[in-house]
Each structure stands twice: as structure tokens, then as C-alpha cells.
Design a protein around this motif. Sequence first.
Motif, PDB file in Angstrom:
ATOM      1  N   VAL A   1      13.039   4.680   1.793  1.00  0.00           N
ATOM      2  CA  VAL A   1      12.432   4.144   3.019  1.00  0.00           C
ATOM      3  C   VAL A   1      11.127   3.409   2.709  1.00  0.00           C
ATOM      4  O   VAL A   1      10.837   2.377   3.313  1.00  0.00           O
ATOM      5  CB  VAL A   1      12.264   5.249   4.084  1.00  0.00           C
ATOM      6  CG1 VAL A   1      11.486   4.734   5.282  1.00  0.00           C
ATOM      7  CG2 VAL A   1      13.642   5.741   4.535  1.00  0.00           C
ATOM      8  N   GLN A   2      10.369   3.896   1.732  1.00  0.00           N
ATOM      9  CA  GLN A   2       9.199   3.119   1.294  1.00  0.00           C
ATOM     10  C   GLN A   2       9.655   1.764   0.767  1.00  0.00           C
ATOM     11  O   GLN A   2       9.016   0.738   1.012  1.00  0.00           O
ATOM     12  CB  GLN A   2       8.444   3.851   0.184  1.00  0.00           C
ATOM     13  CG  GLN A   2       7.446   4.867   0.707  1.00  0.00           C
ATOM     14  CD  GLN A   2       6.622   5.500  -0.404  1.00  0.00           C
ATOM     15  OE1 GLN A   2       7.095   5.683  -1.515  1.00  0.00           O
ATOM     16  NE2 GLN A   2       5.398   5.861  -0.089  1.00  0.00           N
TER      17      GLN A   2
ATOM     18  N   MET B   1      15.055   2.666   9.678  1.00  0.00           N
ATOM     19  CA  MET B   1      15.660   2.984   8.391  1.00  0.00           C
ATOM     20  C   MET B   1      17.169   3.237   8.430  1.00  0.00           C
ATOM     21  O   MET B   1      17.754   3.519   7.394  1.00  0.00           O
ATOM     22  CB  MET B   1      14.957   4.166   7.731  1.00  0.00           C
ATOM     23  CG  MET B   1      14.356   5.230   8.629  1.00  0.00           C
ATOM     24  SD  MET B   1      15.440   6.456   9.370  1.00  0.00           S
ATOM     25  CE  MET B   1      16.047   7.385   8.019  1.00  0.00           C
TER      26      MET B   1
ATOM     27  N   GLU C   1       6.241  -4.648   4.990  1.00  0.00           N
ATOM     28  CA  GLU C   1       4.895  -4.358   4.488  1.00  0.00           C
ATOM     29  C   GLU C   1       4.335  -5.566   3.733  1.00  0.00           C
ATOM     30  O   GLU C   1       4.934  -6.043   2.779  1.00  0.00           O
ATOM     31  CB  GLU C   1       4.925  -3.122   3.589  1.00  0.00           C
ATOM     32  CG  GLU C   1       5.270  -1.871   4.377  1.00  0.00           C
ATOM     33  CD  GLU C   1       5.343  -0.627   3.517  1.00  0.00           C
ATOM     34  OE1 GLU C   1       4.550  -0.508   2.569  1.00  0.00           O
ATOM     35  OE2 GLU C   1       6.194   0.226   3.802  1.00  0.00           O
TER      36      GLU C   1
ATOM     37  N   GLU D   1      15.229   9.942  -0.520  1.00  0.00           N
ATOM     38  CA  GLU D   1      15.241   9.319   0.812  1.00  0.00           C
ATOM     39  C   GLU D   1      13.878   8.708   1.133  1.00  0.00           C
ATOM     40  O   GLU D   1      13.796   7.590   1.665  1.00  0.00           O
ATOM     41  CB  GLU D   1      15.613  10.373   1.867  1.00  0.00           C
ATOM     42  CG  GLU D   1      17.073  10.817   1.759  1.00  0.00           C
ATOM     43  CD  GLU D   1      17.367  12.125   2.477  1.00  0.00           C
ATOM     44  OE1 GLU D   1      18.555  12.467   2.624  1.00  0.00           O
ATOM     45  OE2 GLU D   1      16.417  12.826   2.885  1.00  0.00           O
ATOM     46  N   GLY D   2      12.829   9.442   0.803  1.00  0.00           N
ATOM     47  CA  GLY D   2      11.483   8.942   1.085  1.00  0.00           C
ATOM     48  C   GLY D   2      11.179   7.680   0.305  1.00  0.00           C
ATOM     49  O   GLY D   2      10.595   6.730   0.837  1.00  0.00           O
TER      50      GLY D   2
ATOM     51  N   ILE E   1       4.423   0.188   8.290  1.00  0.00           N
ATOM     52  CA  ILE E   1       5.307   1.028   7.490  1.00  0.00           C
ATOM     53  C   ILE E   1       6.490   1.439   8.370  1.00  0.00           C
ATOM     54  O   ILE E   1       6.376   1.464   9.591  1.00  0.00           O
ATOM     55  CB  ILE E   1       4.575   2.261   6.905  1.00  0.00           C
ATOM     56  CG1 ILE E   1       4.127   3.233   8.005  1.00  0.00           C
ATOM     57  CG2 ILE E   1       3.376   1.835   6.071  1.00  0.00           C
ATOM     58  CD1 ILE E   1       3.618   4.567   7.463  1.00  0.00           C
ATOM     59  N   PRO E   2       7.646   1.730   7.766  1.00  0.00           N
ATOM     60  CA  PRO E   2       8.820   2.021   8.587  1.00  0.00           C
ATOM     61  C   PRO E   2       8.631   3.273   9.460  1.00  0.00           C
ATOM     62  O   PRO E   2       8.062   4.263   9.015  1.00  0.00           O
ATOM     63  CB  PRO E   2       9.930   2.265   7.555  1.00  0.00           C
ATOM     64  CG  PRO E   2       9.451   1.620   6.306  1.00  0.00           C
ATOM     65  CD  PRO E   2       7.960   1.724   6.332  1.00  0.00           C
TER      66      PRO E   2
ATOM     67  N   GLN F   1       0.823  -1.207   0.000  1.00  0.00           N
ATOM     68  CA  GLN F   1       0.000   0.000   0.000  1.00  0.00           C
ATOM     69  C   GLN F   1       0.861   1.264   0.000  1.00  0.00           C
ATOM     70  O   GLN F   1       1.872   1.330   0.689  1.00  0.00           O
ATOM     71  CB  GLN F   1      -0.875   0.018   1.261  1.00  0.00           C
ATOM     72  CG  GLN F   1      -2.072  -0.905   1.189  1.00  0.00           C
ATOM     73  CD  GLN F   1      -3.188  -0.351   0.303  1.00  0.00           C
ATOM     74  OE1 GLN F   1      -3.086   0.743  -0.242  1.00  0.00           O
ATOM     75  NE2 GLN F   1      -4.252  -1.116   0.177  1.00  0.00           N
ATOM     76  N   GLN F   2       0.387   2.277  -0.717  1.00  0.00           N
ATOM     77  CA  GLN F   2       1.082   3.562  -0.731  1.00  0.00           C
ATOM     78  C   GLN F   2       1.079   4.182   0.664  1.00  0.00           C
ATOM     79  O   GLN F   2       2.045   4.845   1.045  1.00  0.00           O
ATOM     80  CB  GLN F   2       0.399   4.529  -1.709  1.00  0.00           C
ATOM     81  CG  GLN F   2       0.371   4.040  -3.148  1.00  0.00           C
ATOM     82  CD  GLN F   2      -0.837   3.153  -3.438  1.00  0.00           C
ATOM     83  OE1 GLN F   2      -1.546   2.703  -2.550  1.00  0.00           O
ATOM     84  NE2 GLN F   2      -1.074   2.910  -4.715  1.00  0.00           N
ATOM     85  N   ALA F   3      -0.004   4.002   1.390  1.00  0.00           N
ATOM     86  CA  ALA F   3      -0.094   4.458   2.781  1.00  0.00           C
ATOM     87  C   ALA F   3       0.293   5.931   2.962  1.00  0.00           C
ATOM     88  O   ALA F   3       0.954   6.284   3.933  1.00  0.00           O
ATOM     89  CB  ALA F   3       0.742   3.552   3.696  1.00  0.00           C
TER      90      ALA F   3
ATOM     91  N   PHE G   1       1.724   9.106  -4.079  1.00  0.00           N
ATOM     92  CA  PHE G   1       2.561   7.962  -4.473  1.00  0.00           C
ATOM     93  C   PHE G   1       1.870   7.070  -5.500  1.00  0.00           C
ATOM     94  O   PHE G   1       2.150   5.875  -5.570  1.00  0.00           O
ATOM     95  CB  PHE G   1       2.963   7.128  -3.246  1.00  0.00           C
ATOM     96  CG  PHE G   1       3.434   7.949  -2.074  1.00  0.00           C
ATOM     97  CD1 PHE G   1       4.606   8.682  -2.158  1.00  0.00           C
ATOM     98  CD2 PHE G   1       2.702   8.023  -0.908  1.00  0.00           C
ATOM     99  CE1 PHE G   1       5.037   9.463  -1.100  1.00  0.00           C
ATOM    100  CE2 PHE G   1       3.118   8.803   0.158  1.00  0.00           C
ATOM    101  CZ  PHE G   1       4.288   9.520   0.063  1.00  0.00           C
TER     102      PHE G   1
END
Lengths: 762, 154
Positions: free
Chosen positions: A661-662, A696, A670, A657-658, A690-691, A197-199, A254
Motif C-alpha cells: 500500500v505504501q 487500496m 504521493e 500488505e503495508g 497517503i493511501p 516521504q515515509q510518513a 520505514f
Amino acid sequence: MKYVNTSIRKKDAIQLVTGQPVYTEDIAPKNCLVVKLLKSPYANAIIKSIDTSIAEKVPGVVKIVTYKDVSQKRFTLAGQTYPEASPCDRLLLDKHLRYVGDNVAIVAGENEKAVLKALKLIKVEYEVLTPILDPKEAKDNEILIHPEESWFAQCPVGADNKRNLVASGCDEDGDVDRIMSECDVVIERTYKTKAVQQAMMETFRTYTEMDNYGRLKVVSSTQIPFHVRRIVANALGIEKSKVRVVKPRIGGGFGAKQSAISEIYPAIITYLTGRPAMIIFTREESQTISSPRHAMEVTVKIGADKDGRIRVCDMYALSNSGAYGEHGPTTVGLTGHKSMALYSKMEAFRFKYDVVYTNVMSAGAYRGYGATQGIFALESCIDELAEILKIDPIKLRFQNMTREGMLMPAYYGETANACALDRCLEKAKEMSNWDKYYPAKDMGNGKIRAMGAALAMQSSSISNIDIGGMTLKLGDGGFYNMIVGCTDMGTGCDTILAQMVADILDTEIDNISTFGVDTDVSPYDSGSYASSTTYLTGRAAIKCANLMREKIVEVGSGILEKEASECEFDGKFVFESENVENKVSLADIVTKAQSSPVGQLMVTVSEQSTVSPPPFMAGVVEIELDKETGVVEIINFSACVDCGTVINPNLARVQAEGGIVQGIGMALSEDVVYSKEGRDYSNSFMEYKIPSRLDMGEISVEFESSYEPTGPFGAKSIGEIVINTPSPAICNAIYNAVGVRIRELPATPVKIVEGILEKENM
Amino acid sequence: MVVSFKLNGIKREAIVEADTTLYKLLRELGCYSVKCGCETTNCGLCTVIVNNKSVLSCAVLALDVDGAEIETLEGLESEALEFGLCMADEGSEQCGFCNTGFIVNVVMMMRELDEIDRESVKKYLAGNLCRCTGYQGQLRALEKFIERKRGIKI
């Protein structure tokens, strides 16, 4: 250049960090009806009867809509340029329910309590059917997810509802079978990815109202305002001219919001009642009735010579589109084309795919869009090949990778005109502790340090299909309105486009007022997806600003009674080149123009690209793996990206960076888990992890820039590619640590320990 | 039921139902900075300060704040803005949706932690999820902010 390649603050930064009311829910009218959905408890069922009479009597309930009340022409929720490649397989509400959560009825009322009560009082009798939950059983199963005759596909993508196929096909170049038979080493492995999931933090949400002119105004957290206009009109069976879509600030997307997940429900309520209405998805709804990544099973077969020359690759992807086909035919294309093109020296490739319907939540667009799944498979397999060949995996990549100037047969025959992939890998390796820990080092405390690497690519817009648009208007005193149809969802495109425009017009960034998006005002733009905005809307920005310059010089030179060719513009004055004292200020030009037949100076540009230059990236991870528990801790993730010219280094870095981490979340934790009956257990942030900032390690990102000749200031894209390296790099590191190859994500401690035990018992 | 409390320094009264959450009440009172991201106390978006403690307003009943002093981002002004600008300078506000709860918790962290280092900062803020930034940009903003406020490098 004053602004391009500098880290200025985002245009909306102060509003965001001071918590101003800028999001959909914050600006909705107070008297919005609350809209909620009654959902199917079964994965495959037909509504035999539905009785809303008792529910309608609940005080405060205003409207209940069932399948009997909606247009019977099918449409798709996928936000793609018309005619959409995704099949038209949806009704606003359908008698046939195709997954647990599929919508049975829409209830609107004065307050949440009344609506929740009414939901419980709707009496539904279901004919429960056997579902298909395993994508491997879907193709040519006698159970049909979409048996209806009204199903149709607008594009020739190999879709066939009588075979449960959303798409199928084969692309190839060269004689795959012959070359494979000539290879010293052939390796074939199968990898699986989940429907992650994009979450995004802001769940799906929309409010609708009739505007001053009696048109349906849709205010929505969306990446695709212009597609939403069409989709809402289709769903309601009304003229597109009756719909206006506004995008305020968006709390992340996302790709999730590249489908019209929430818009159609309040829209039909407002359309039927004339009253403002709003739907706010709960997190549970965002997890269970949304648009996650297509789960895939990808089989990779690579042929190579003993010396490490990769000669051929044959890939098959089985993609699970779920109950509906949104983005099914298009995501899968990337799985093959945007993975194998990393190794363009190979002599032949083949990519076969089936995208199938099943009775689970429909998939959609998620950052990486199919490339993520393909790259996990291919980049894992490259390490497995390196092991067989006894070649260092980084060396193997250097030996075979796509380099600048190379033709990329697997990437639609485009040439890598800008490619710093080699420099990216060198840099990422140098940034990391590769030489210190590769492949692994026992730390003596039950833990093992290990290294893993992976490459990635993506694209920059959809060539020959998507459109970027910009309007520039010159206002009183000499400021500019920059009006766009692309959607800043935190990505910063409203800012980076202004940076480009400011540089071309030699003006201050604060002299440019950004506006986006209102479909009644903004120029058409396909929307922010497919890594298109910097590249494609950026190209529109360059053209638009240059045309504005020309206009300013034209009007200014007229005032100076000179030819345009004799004059120049420095951002503040138009002046005669040979006599710089003969000048007129921008403010005076506006005044003159606006009080003469010249009128306002205004330019609108639409831009399309015939190519989609890929960005490239290398990621190197250092993990620490606990042999007892199987827990993987990320120590460092070192990444180097070639996105062409970096327009705003801060924003590009944070994007990278984002995304990393995803990607770490996708790699390690996930997971979307269904019960035997097709119920999605991963329905909250309790179940779907999710992290957090403890998960991370430290992320380091550098840029090795190439110069893309077709890009604005040499730029390519950055938004999507950044999610692609963590999964393979981490699984490669896990293998290097304990010799366990994780071929099904996520790489949980349980799988790792099971792998260790299995190895010990061998 | 009537509850009275101080909201951002101003005395307020509100009529609430037994199951009204503090989150819902604060938004009804116009504190739009307070966001909701999960409903299960996992995300930290709804963080506000009650009696000088960070709380998740989605998990506090409005009835329980009778007599309390409540602070939201709207009331924190310069204390919060200084850090907010550090985020803006890093581009780490991104979509902005989680910023407000996060910034409130950073303000509370600075009030609460006398000794501060990289690990304690990460731990204190672990409950504030962000899906855009990957946290590293937020950490850079924190480094600069803490160096400015405390003169130490974390």
C-alpha cells in the motif's frame, strides 16, 4: 518447532491495542523544556548576522543556541556502521543554510507559547545566494552546496564537494558495448521517481535528560540507538561514554528514523542547561525537514535478441541527495545491483551513477533504499521491451529471470542459493485475474480493466558490515531475559526473535522476556535497517540460544555428576540420556548456579554475515482506469513473496500488505513538489496524500518459501522488498489499459489524461 | 477558563486557555492513548468520543466540551478490548500508534451503524489512516469481530 512458522501475537500487542503510554512522548518527564527550531526561508543563504537578545527576554525562554555555540567538526546524521559511507557535511547549526527549512537556531523554553514567540523575535540577516534545485544542473556547477574546507568523506565513494558530488562511480561485468552492438533489439528509456516521504504516523521525536550519573540520556523514536549514541557525541563534541540512548516503542519508521533527525536538538539543550528537553516534530516538519527517498532519474538500456533473450543491461542513475549526503552513496548502489540481478542470465551489465547535492531537503533511507527506484525503472523497461519483441511480459520474465542456484554477477557475485522467484510469479499470476483481463478489457462504462506485473528483490542485512546482537540471561525459576539492540518499530522483531529462541530452548514464548533497547544494557546491534533483523539478529538468536542450551546442560550434568555428553535438555529438565529419571529441573539449575561460583547463566552473541541473501517477489495488479478522468482504481493487488522460511506468517503478511500500500501511494498519489524558490509545498497530509483504506482495493499476499541455508530456520528478509512491485506493476497496467507509458511517478490522472490526448492527436 | 465535563465516566474540571485543544487537554489529564499524527484533521489518530459521536480532538476546542461526556480508549475497556484482541490476533496492530484512534472509531461505528457491510465499514473508517498495515489486516480483524458481534460476514 512449536513457534517458528506460527502466527502468535506480538509480545507488545496488548500494550499497544489498549493504548498504554509506551511511546517517547508518553514517558517523557513532565518538566521537559519545549524545543523548537528556527528555519531558513531561503534555499541557499549565509547568515550575515543573528541577534537573539530580544527573543531571550521572552518570559519562559531558557536557552537559544545558534551556529556560534556548536562544535565545528562536521558529521553525518546517517545511521550507518562507522566509518559511515555518507560524507561528513553537517554541523549542528551552520552559518550556511542549504535548503528551505535548514536550521538557523534552536530555542528551548518552559512552554510552547514562549518558544513560538521567541522564534519570531530572533533577528536574522541573510545573504541570499542562488540555489541549485535541478539535480541535472548540480554536477560541476559553479555554485557549490558545500564549499567549506571542513567537509570530508570517510570512505572512497567518489564524493567531491568541489563538484557537488556525494558519490559517483561505475560497476560493470562483461563487455557491455560489444554485446549491446550484437543485440537484435536495443531499448533505452529514462524514468523518474520522487522524494516520497515515509510518513510514519509518529513523527520524529526525542527527549533528553541527565541521568542519575550525570550522563546524557537520549530517549528517542529511533531505528538506530547505537548509531545515535555516536552521532549525538559527534554533534556535541563530547565523549561517547557520556551518552546513553534508549528506544521505547516506535510509531513506525520505514527508514526515516535511520537518520538522527531529531535527537541532536534536545541533546544540546540538555547538555548546556542540565534540564530535560523534548522536541516533537510537527507533521509539517516531518514532511519538510526530514529524510525522504532519494529522487532519481534512471536511464535503462537493454539489449535483447528477437527470441526474447535479454543479453545485456546498461543503467545510469542520477540521485538527488539534497542539501546533505545522508545515505546518498549507499542507496544508489541498490538501484543498479538490486534490480539488474533479477535477470542474471544476461551476459554483461554496467551501472553508472552520480549522487549530487542540491538545495532541497536532504534525502535519507526509505524502505527499499534505492532498489525501489531501480526496480521501477527496470521493470517498466522490461514491459516496454516485451511490447517491442511482441512477447507476453510474464513470459519474457520467466525466460530471463534469476533462478535458484544461479550466479548473480550484478548482485556482488553472490549465488541465489534460495530463490523461488519463478514460483512466486506463477503463484501471483494464478492468484490474479491475469488470464481474464490481460492486457485489458473495456468494461463498456468508460472504464478499462487492465493487468500489470512486476518482479522485485532486495537483500537481507549488509554483508561484512552490519552486526546483529543478542544477550540471553537465565533467571530465577528458569525464565529467560532476551536482550536485543535491534529496534522493533512495529515490525515485530521482538516477537519473532523470541519465537526462534523459544524453539531452540524448548520453552514457552511467555517464558522469554524481551528487552530492547538501551545502549547501556543491550548488546551492540547496528539497528533495524537494510532488512537485517530477522536474518542477522535472527542468526545471533540461534547461536545465542544454542550456547545457552550448552551451558544449561553443562551445569545440569555437573549437578547430576555426569558428563555433558551423557545428558540432554528438554526445556524443563536436564536428564541423563540412559536414565531419564536421573534429572534436575531448570529452576534448580538456576538456584544451584546462582549460589555457587558458576553464577548467572548468561550468553552474548554478535553475528555478522558474509552474504546477504535476497528475498524475491512478484506482484500483479488489476486496475480499473477511467478514460475520461484518468483516475486509476486499484481493484486487486496479488503478491507472492519468497522470504525464505516465514517465521510469523501474520506479521510477514501484514508487512507485505503495508509495503504494497505504501508502494501504491508512491505509484499513484504521493508527490513532493517544490516551488521555483525551493519551498516544499507537500508539507501536510492535505497536500501529500497517503493511501486511505478506500484507495487500496483488496490486497492478497501468499508465500512461496525457499530455504536459505545461511538464514535462521531458513529465513531471509521481508521488510523492504514489499514496496518495490506496485510502481512498475501499476504503470505497466496503465500502459496496457490506454497505451500511455508513465515514466515519471506518481501516475496522476492529469498525466494519464494528457497522455491519452497526446496519443489521440498523433 | 474553567470547563467541567465527564471523562470516561468521572466528573472532571480543568482550567484551559481559549486556544487549548481537546487533544492537548486530554493528554494533560493523562489520557495518553490519544495521539496526534497530522494537525490538519487528516489522520484520525486523535479520535475520541464526545456525546456519543466520534470527533477529532485536535480540531475541537477544550472550551467546547463544557458539559460534555467524553470517552477515550482508557474508558472504553471491554467494548474496545474485544476488538483490540482481534487486531492482535491478526498482527495488524503493527507499530500501534494509530491503533487507539482507530479502535475508538470502530467502537463508535458499532454503536452507530445498524446495517453493516464491507463498503460501509471501509467508508466509516476511511478517516483513520495507517501507514504500517495497508489496512488489509485491520479488515481481517474487522471481519472476525463483526462476525462475532453481528453474526454476519462482511
